[in-house]
Scaffold this motif. Structure first.
Motif, PDB file in Angstrom:
ATOM      1  N   GLU A 249       0.868  -1.188   0.000  1.00 34.57           N
ATOM      2  CA  GLU A 249       0.000   0.000   0.000  1.00 34.57           C
ATOM      3  C   GLU A 249       0.907   1.241   0.000  1.00 34.57           C
ATOM      4  N   GLY A 250       0.295   2.419   0.042  1.00 31.06           N
ATOM      5  CA  GLY A 250       1.100   3.645   0.117  1.00 31.06           C
ATOM      6  C   GLY A 250       1.528   4.114  -1.261  1.00 31.06           C
ATOM      7  N   SER A 251       2.520   5.005  -1.269  1.00 26.81           N
ATOM      8  CA  SER A 251       2.934   5.684  -2.499  1.00 26.81           C
ATOM      9  C   SER A 251       3.416   4.700  -3.551  1.00 26.81           C
ATOM     10  N   LYS A 252       2.911   4.838  -4.779  1.00 20.35           N
ATOM     11  CA  LYS A 252       3.389   3.971  -5.863  1.00 20.35           C
ATOM     12  C   LYS A 252       4.703   4.489  -6.446  1.00 20.35           C
ATOM     13  N   GLN A 253       5.033   5.766  -6.199  1.00 17.93           N
ATOM     14  CA  GLN A 253       6.306   6.324  -6.681  1.00 17.93           C
ATOM     15  C   GLN A 253       7.490   5.961  -5.784  1.00 17.93           C
ATOM     16  N   TRP A 254       7.203   5.765  -4.479  1.00 14.94           N
ATOM     17  CA  TRP A 254       8.287   5.630  -3.510  1.00 14.94           C
ATOM     18  C   TRP A 254       9.221   4.452  -3.805  1.00 14.94           C
ATOM     19  N   PRO A 255       8.726   3.229  -4.118  1.00 10.31           N
ATOM     20  CA  PRO A 255       9.654   2.127  -4.418  1.00 10.31           C
ATOM     21  C   PRO A 255      10.605   2.462  -5.574  1.00 10.31           C
ATOM     22  N   VAL A 256      10.103   3.162  -6.580  1.00 11.49           N
ATOM     23  CA  VAL A 256      10.940   3.528  -7.732  1.00 11.49           C
ATOM     24  C   VAL A 256      11.956   4.594  -7.327  1.00 11.49           C
ATOM     25  N   LEU A 257      11.513   5.594  -6.550  1.00  8.19           N
ATOM     26  CA  LEU A 257      12.432   6.647  -6.093  1.00  8.19           C
ATOM     27  C   LEU A 257      13.543   6.065  -5.222  1.00  8.19           C
ATOM     28  N   LYS A 258      13.191   5.090  -4.375  1.00  4.81           N
ATOM     29  CA  LYS A 258      14.202   4.435  -3.525  1.00  4.81           C
ATOM     30  C   LYS A 258      15.245   3.724  -4.390  1.00  4.81           C
ATOM     31  N   LEU A 259      14.767   3.036  -5.429  1.00  2.00           N
ATOM     32  CA  LEU A 259      15.695   2.351  -6.342  1.00  2.00           C
ATOM     33  C   LEU A 259      16.605   3.355  -7.046  1.00  2.00           C
ATOM     34  N   LEU A 260      16.025   4.446  -7.516  1.00  2.00           N
ATOM     35  CA  LEU A 260      16.818   5.474  -8.214  1.00  2.00           C
ATOM     36  C   LEU A 260      17.884   6.064  -7.293  1.00  2.00           C
ATOM     37  N   LEU A 261      17.508   6.303  -6.039  1.00  2.00           N
ATOM     38  CA  LEU A 261      18.454   6.860  -5.070  1.00  2.00           C
ATOM     39  C   LEU A 261      19.609   5.891  -4.819  1.00  2.00           C
ATOM     40  N   ARG A 262      19.258   4.604  -4.637  1.00  2.00           N
ATOM     41  CA  ARG A 262      20.291   3.579  -4.440  1.00  2.00           C
ATOM     42  C   ARG A 262      21.257   3.528  -5.615  1.00  2.00           C
ATOM     43  N   VAL A 263      20.690   3.522  -6.827  1.00  2.00           N
ATOM     44  CA  VAL A 263      21.507   3.468  -8.046  1.00  2.00           C
ATOM     45  C   VAL A 263      22.458   4.663  -8.103  1.00  2.00           C
ATOM     46  N   TRP A 264      21.929   5.842  -7.783  1.00  2.00           N
ATOM     47  CA  TRP A 264      22.744   7.066  -7.803  1.00  2.00           C
ATOM     48  C   TRP A 264      23.896   6.955  -6.801  1.00  2.00           C
ATOM     49  N   LEU A 265      23.595   6.467  -5.602  1.00  2.00           N
ATOM     50  CA  LEU A 265      24.630   6.322  -4.558  1.00  2.00           C
ATOM     51  C   LEU A 265      25.697   5.305  -4.969  1.00  2.00           C
ATOM     52  N   TRP A 266      25.263   4.164  -5.483  1.00  2.00           N
ATOM     53  CA  TRP A 266      26.212   3.133  -5.912  1.00  2.00           C
ATOM     54  C   TRP A 266      27.140   3.661  -7.006  1.00  2.00           C
ATOM     55  N   ASN A 267      26.567   4.405  -7.957  1.00  2.00           N
ATOM     56  CA  ASN A 267      27.394   4.932  -9.058  1.00  2.00           C
ATOM     57  C   ASN A 267      28.360   6.018  -8.581  1.00  2.00           C
ATOM     58  N   ALA A 268      28.064   6.614  -7.439  1.00  2.00           N
ATOM     59  CA  ALA A 268      28.957   7.648  -6.894  1.00  2.00           C
ATOM     60  C   ALA A 268      30.176   7.032  -6.194  1.00  2.00           C
ATOM     61  N   LEU A 269      30.092   5.738  -5.909  1.00  2.00           N
ATOM     62  CA  LEU A 269      31.202   5.064  -5.211  1.00  2.00           C
ATOM     63  C   LEU A 269      32.316   4.708  -6.203  1.00  2.00           C
ATOM     64  N   PRO A 270      33.590   4.802  -5.784  1.00  2.00           N
ATOM     65  CA  PRO A 270      34.693   4.482  -6.697  1.00  2.00           C
ATOM     66  C   PRO A 270      34.982   2.975  -6.705  1.00  2.00           C
ATOM     67  N   ASN A 271      34.060   2.178  -7.291  1.00  2.00           N
ATOM     68  CA  ASN A 271      34.218   0.734  -7.168  1.00  2.00           C
ATOM     69  C   ASN A 271      34.232  -0.016  -8.507  1.00  2.00           C
ATOM     70  N   ARG A 272      34.357   0.722  -9.602  1.00  2.00           N
ATOM     71  CA  ARG A 272      34.445   0.109 -10.942  1.00  2.00           C
ATOM     72  C   ARG A 272      33.241  -0.783 -11.280  1.00  2.00           C
ATOM     73  N   ARG A 273      32.102  -0.489 -10.659  1.00  2.00           N
ATOM     74  CA  ARG A 273      30.876  -1.194 -11.020  1.00  2.00           C
ATOM     75  C   ARG A 273      29.812  -0.149 -11.352  1.00  2.00           C
ATOM     76  N   ARG A 274      28.852  -0.544 -12.189  1.00  2.00           N
ATOM     77  CA  ARG A 274      27.812   0.416 -12.602  1.00  2.00           C
ATOM     78  C   ARG A 274      26.433  -0.129 -12.263  1.00  2.00           C
TER      79      ARG A 274
END
Length: 345
Positions: A249-274
């Motif tokens: 239940e709840g916001s239908k946008q929130w699960p997608v926004l959480k994924l986008l935020l995670r992806v952004w954070l992971w790509n900001a790390l210097p770990n040679r993975r995308r």
């Protein structure tokens, strides 16, 4: 679906059970400038419509509306400025909504020719699923021969096409699925892993101790972190959904926004993975022409792979448009062995 002068549409009136879909009849639309009218020969039931019925698809239009993510059919008429040579040809189109109808108005620039010899229902199984799989595999993860990839939901609509395209590219494929699908996956050359039997990540790690070159994850939720940890240096995670939140239940946008935020954070790390969050519509608003030419090129490649036998069109069931409620129930039931539920004349 008919060739006479009547429009038949399936309407989703609100957050309802499948039985409450409505059939609406009216006049066949007339194409405006740059448009064509497509007489539908096949349309499909995707995860998107299942989410829309619950009001959970993150950018669905307000109710009531006609669902139907993609379609295949013959061009009945072309409007001013549209290529008159399209009339009578079989085409495919990705529309997001509006496909569950006997006749659909589509921008002529958005239709993709279906090769001769490819049936409408066959082609339909590969429109959204095929484009999604091709673009994630080749445009995002750039999978090549010798790579090892993980496909979650390897028997699903997108997953089964991903598996076949990855094998055709020469990759080793580890596929998660429930145990009843394992024999079929093994026959294809996939190493199956039961996602219901406890620590999936540990069992994948045992099969690929050095990590994998790509993971394709439609589940989202907490498991996405496990997917990220499986990636070897130089590898790619492609997240393309949040199926784990299907009944939330709840916001239908929130699960997608959480994924986008995670992806952004992971790509900001210097770990040679995308990491990527893949959305088939990305780029349409800003770069429409580039989006269209890419879609056309990629769907054409998928149809060519079908003709070469690298991909099979898996039709789980074919039902008439008027039985859309039954088709939606079947697709949601989890009893479909493999392939797509298709609505046909």
């Amino acid at each position: 679906m008919n060739s006479t002068g009547e429009l038949v549409e399936v309407v989703l009136p609100g957050r309802v059970e499948s039985e409450e879909l409505r059939i609406r009849r009216g006049a066949v639309p007339v194409p405006g400038p740059g448009q064509v009218v497509v007489r539908t020969e096949a349309t499909g039931v995707s995860f998107a419509e299942q989410q829309m019925r619950r009001g959970r698809y993150y950018d669905q239009p307000p109710f009531p509306f006609v669902p139907g993510y993609d379609l295949v059919g013959r061009v009945l008429a072309a409007g001013e400025g549209a290529d008159p040579g399209l009339t009578g040809t079989r085409v495919a189109a990705l529309v997001k909504v509006g496909g569950w109808a006997s006749h659909v108005l589509v921008d002529a620039a958005d239709v993709v020719p279906v090769p001769d010899g490819v049936g409408a229902a066959e082609a339909e199984t590969l429109v959204v699923n095929g484009v999604t799989a091709w673009q994630m595999l080749h445009r995002k993860a750039r999978v090549r021969a010798g790579h090892t990839v993980v496909v979650h939901g390897a028997n699903g609509g997108v997953g089964s096409v991903l598996v076949q395209l990855a094998l055709a590219a020469g990759a080793r494929v580890i596929g998660t699925a429930s145990a009843r699908h394992h024999d079929t996956l093994r026959e294809q050359g996939v190493v199956p892993v039961d996602y219901r039997a406890g620590d999936v990540a540990a069992r994948i790690r045992a099969l690929a101790p050095g990590g994998v070159d790509a993971v394709f994850d439609h589940v989202g939720g907490r498991g996405i972190t496990d997917s990220w940890r499986l990636i070897a240096p130089g590898g790619t995670l492609v997240s393309y959904g949040s199926a784990s939140t299907r009944d939330a239940e709840g916001s239908k946008q929130w699960p997608v926004l959480k994924l986008l935020l995670r992806v952004w954070l992971w790509n900001a790390l210097p770990n040679r993975r995308r990491a990527f969050f893949y959305n088939v519509w990305a780029g349409k608003a800003l770069a429409g022409n580039r989006f269209r030419s890419r879609l056309r090129a990629d769907l054409t490649r998928v149809f060519a792979a079908l003709q070469r036998g690298e991909v099979t069109a898996r039709i789980a069931a074919q039902l008439p448009l008027a039985r859309a409620a039954e088709a939606l129930r079947l697709a949601e039931s989890g009893t479909v062995v493999a392939g797509k539920v298709v609505l046909v004349p």
